[in-house]
Design an enzyme around this catalytic site. Structure first.
Site, PDB file in Angstrom:
ATOM      1  CB  SER A  10     111.480 -74.853 -29.893  1.00  0.00           C
ATOM      2  OG  SER A  10     111.369 -76.011 -29.093  1.00  0.00           O
ATOM      3  NE  ARG A  11     114.385 -76.860 -26.134  1.00  0.00           N
ATOM      4  CZ  ARG A  11     114.520 -77.974 -25.415  1.00  0.00           C
ATOM      5  NH1 ARG A  11     115.700 -78.496 -25.211  1.00  0.00           N
ATOM      6  NH2 ARG A  11     113.446 -78.571 -24.901  1.00  0.00           N
ATOM      7  CG  ASP A  59     101.870 -81.418 -23.826  1.00  0.00           C
ATOM      8  OD1 ASP A  59     102.401 -82.321 -24.488  1.00  0.00           O
ATOM      9  OD2 ASP A  59     101.742 -81.455 -22.586  1.00  0.00           O
ATOM     10  CB  VAL A  60     102.710 -83.468 -29.506  1.00  0.00           C
ATOM     11  CG1 VAL A  60     102.882 -82.353 -30.516  1.00  0.00           C
ATOM     12  CG2 VAL A  60     104.042 -83.859 -28.889  1.00  0.00           C
ATOM     13  CG  ASN A  88     112.130 -83.801 -33.723  1.00  0.00           C
ATOM     14  OD1 ASN A  88     113.165 -84.464 -33.752  1.00  0.00           O
ATOM     15  ND2 ASN A  88     112.030 -82.691 -32.988  1.00  0.00           N
ATOM     16  CB  SER A 140     115.756 -93.598 -30.151  1.00  0.00           C
ATOM     17  OG  SER A 140     116.960 -93.796 -29.451  1.00  0.00           O
ATOM     18  CE1 TYR A 153     113.592 -91.131 -26.096  1.00  0.00           C
ATOM     19  CE2 TYR A 153     115.318 -92.733 -26.531  1.00  0.00           C
ATOM     20  CZ  TYR A 153     114.705 -91.531 -26.816  1.00  0.00           C
ATOM     21  OH  TYR A 153     115.217 -90.730 -27.819  1.00  0.00           O
ATOM     22  CB  ALA A 156     107.990 -94.616 -26.111  1.00  0.00           C
ATOM     23  CE  LYS A 157     112.086 -91.515 -29.356  1.00  0.00           C
ATOM     24  NZ  LYS A 157     111.456 -90.368 -30.032  1.00  0.00           N
TER      25      LYS A 157
HETATM   26  P1  NAP Z   1     115.763 -81.748 -27.482  1.00  0.00           P
HETATM   27  O1  NAP Z   1     116.964 -80.962 -27.897  1.00  0.00           O
HETATM   28  O2  NAP Z   1     115.564 -82.066 -26.031  1.00  0.00           O
HETATM   29  O3  NAP Z   1     114.466 -80.988 -28.039  1.00  0.00           O
HETATM   30  C1  NAP Z   1     113.198 -81.544 -27.796  1.00  0.00           C
HETATM   31  C2  NAP Z   1     112.177 -80.794 -28.591  1.00  0.00           C
HETATM   32  O4  NAP Z   1     110.909 -81.441 -28.420  1.00  0.00           O
HETATM   33  C3  NAP Z   1     111.993 -79.355 -28.147  1.00  0.00           C
HETATM   34  O5  NAP Z   1     111.682 -78.581 -29.284  1.00  0.00           O
HETATM   35  C4  NAP Z   1     110.788 -79.443 -27.202  1.00  0.00           C
HETATM   36  O6  NAP Z   1     110.039 -78.235 -27.088  1.00  0.00           O
HETATM   37  C5  NAP Z   1     109.963 -80.497 -27.942  1.00  0.00           C
HETATM   38  N1  NAP Z   1     108.993 -81.189 -27.095  1.00  0.00           N
HETATM   39  C6  NAP Z   1     109.212 -82.052 -26.057  1.00  0.00           C
HETATM   40  N2  NAP Z   1     108.054 -82.499 -25.571  1.00  0.00           N
HETATM   41  C7  NAP Z   1     107.070 -81.909 -26.290  1.00  0.00           C
HETATM   42  C8  NAP Z   1     105.663 -81.955 -26.260  1.00  0.00           C
HETATM   43  N3  NAP Z   1     105.008 -82.713 -25.372  1.00  0.00           N
HETATM   44  N4  NAP Z   1     104.962 -81.206 -27.125  1.00  0.00           N
HETATM   45  C9  NAP Z   1     105.605 -80.443 -28.044  1.00  0.00           C
HETATM   46  N5  NAP Z   1     106.936 -80.354 -28.144  1.00  0.00           N
HETATM   47  C10 NAP Z   1     107.666 -81.073 -27.269  1.00  0.00           C
HETATM   48  O7  NAP Z   1     115.711 -83.151 -28.212  1.00  0.00           O
HETATM   49  P2  NAP Z   1     116.481 -83.706 -29.505  1.00  0.00           P
HETATM   50  O8  NAP Z   1     117.753 -84.312 -29.057  1.00  0.00           O
HETATM   51  O9  NAP Z   1     116.493 -82.668 -30.590  1.00  0.00           O
HETATM   52  O10 NAP Z   1     115.512 -84.913 -29.891  1.00  0.00           O
HETATM   53  C11 NAP Z   1     114.543 -84.838 -30.920  1.00  0.00           C
HETATM   54  C12 NAP Z   1     113.998 -86.231 -31.172  1.00  0.00           C
HETATM   55  O11 NAP Z   1     115.077 -87.096 -31.504  1.00  0.00           O
HETATM   56  C13 NAP Z   1     113.318 -86.851 -29.961  1.00  0.00           C
HETATM   57  O12 NAP Z   1     112.203 -87.598 -30.378  1.00  0.00           O
HETATM   58  C14 NAP Z   1     114.379 -87.790 -29.396  1.00  0.00           C
HETATM   59  O13 NAP Z   1     113.805 -88.837 -28.675  1.00  0.00           O
HETATM   60  C15 NAP Z   1     115.060 -88.238 -30.676  1.00  0.00           C
HETATM   61  N6  NAP Z   1     116.411 -88.719 -30.490  1.00  0.00           N
HETATM   62  C16 NAP Z   1     117.421 -87.899 -30.036  1.00  0.00           C
HETATM   63  C17 NAP Z   1     118.707 -88.412 -29.873  1.00  0.00           C
HETATM   64  C18 NAP Z   1     119.860 -87.558 -29.405  1.00  0.00           C
HETATM   65  O14 NAP Z   1     120.961 -88.122 -29.209  1.00  0.00           O
HETATM   66  N7  NAP Z   1     119.729 -86.285 -29.242  1.00  0.00           N
HETATM   67  C19 NAP Z   1     118.966 -89.754 -30.169  1.00  0.00           C
HETATM   68  C20 NAP Z   1     117.920 -90.554 -30.599  1.00  0.00           C
HETATM   69  C21 NAP Z   1     116.659 -90.036 -30.766  1.00  0.00           C
HETATM   70  P3  NAP Z   1     110.425 -77.064 -26.015  1.00  0.00           P
HETATM   71  O15 NAP Z   1     111.657 -76.393 -26.579  1.00  0.00           O
HETATM   72  O16 NAP Z   1     109.245 -76.175 -25.991  1.00  0.00           O
HETATM   73  O17 NAP Z   1     110.716 -77.765 -24.726  1.00  0.00           O
END
Ligand code: NAP
Length: 242
Positions: A10-11, A59-60, A88, A140, A153, A156-157
């Protein structure tokens, strides 16, 4: 119909990956947890890219929901074989270990690590039958280097990175590759509120990354031509750590 399932579509990074999958000609199954409005925006963008998609609110981190909702989707959509799975969805909830509550530990492990197991186990069967599949796990930098305040975190990763290596060995002979992508600091809601101007001084390329840059790598690993790359973790961190 070839389908790509993107959890957390979604985001942020997940949305960019959904668009990349659409550009690659996939029907996109967009999973999300609560944010239907944003998920619908992703769907619109997939359709604008000329492909079809559908939403899967689930909810995954909840094994019963995954079994019931994703399980019945797979059963009822035999013509839409999931060829690409991108795990993701993820959350963080930082705290120094000394002050970390049980709930912070458990939620972060459930959402980032257990979710990988629940979703992948279900999708794997179809891939094994078709003798083809691409599984991409978004992990991550924190799972490689470890970052203070993120014992939950990072654990988990790092767990997903370990599982990636094992699963790749289990299914390699069946035409399925399993890889991980380890982003550094990417501009999304997750990094909202961080002092980018200060932090970017430590990053060799002097900026945060974009969701599209992560999606580009996901597209590469999802391609047929990447069939000899498996069990790998690809860092996308602007040179912050190698
Ligand atoms: P984000 O903008 O916070 O978006 C999180 C997404 O995950 C949203 O679509 C959310 O859905 C969904 N989500 C969370 N918990 C969920 C669940 N239990 N079941 C189903 N959907 C769930 O995060 P992001 O920055 O894009 O991160 C995406 C991935 O990249 C994550 O695994 C994060 O750990 C990893 N990552 C991110 C960064 C960074 O700097 N941003 C760095 C390293 C790794 P809703 O919209 O419905 O809440």
């Amino acid at each position: 119909m070839k389908t790509a399932l993107v959890t957390g579509g979604s985001r942020g990074i997940g949305r960019a990956i959904c668009l990349k999958m659409a550009e690659m000609g996939y029907h996109v199954l967009i999973n999300y947890k609560t944010n239907t409005e944003e998920a619908n925006k992703t769907l619109l963008l997939v359709e604008k890219a000329g492909m079809t998609g559908e939403l899967l609110q689930m909810d995954v981190s909840d094994k019963n929901q995954v079994r019931d909702l994703l399980g019945s989707w797979i059963e009822n959509n035999t013509e839409k074989y999931i060829e690409v799975l991108v795990n993701n969805a993820g959350i963080k909830d930082d705290s120094l270990m000394l002050y970390m509550e049980d709930a912070q530990w458990e939620n972060v492990i459930r959402n980032n690590l257990d979710s990988f197991f629940y979703v992948t186990r279900l999708v794997l069967k179809g891939m094994l039958l078709k003798k083809y599949g691409r599984i991409i796990n978004i992990v991550s930098l924190s799972g490689l280097k470890g970052l203070p305040g993120q014992t939950n975190y990072s654990a988990a990763k790092a767990g997903v990175i370990g599982a990636t290596k094992v699963l790749a060995q289990e299914v390699g002979r069946n035409g399925i590759t399993v890889n991980a992508i380890a982003p550094g600091l990417i501009k999304t809601d997750m990094t909202e509120g961080m002092d980018e101007n200060e932090i970017k001084k430590m990053i060799p390329v002097r900026r945060f990354g974009t969701a599209e840059e992560v999606a580009h790598a996901a597209g590469f690993l999802a391609s047929k031509e990447a069939g000899y790359i498996t069990a790998e973790t690809l860092s996308i961190n602007g040179g912050l750590y190698s």
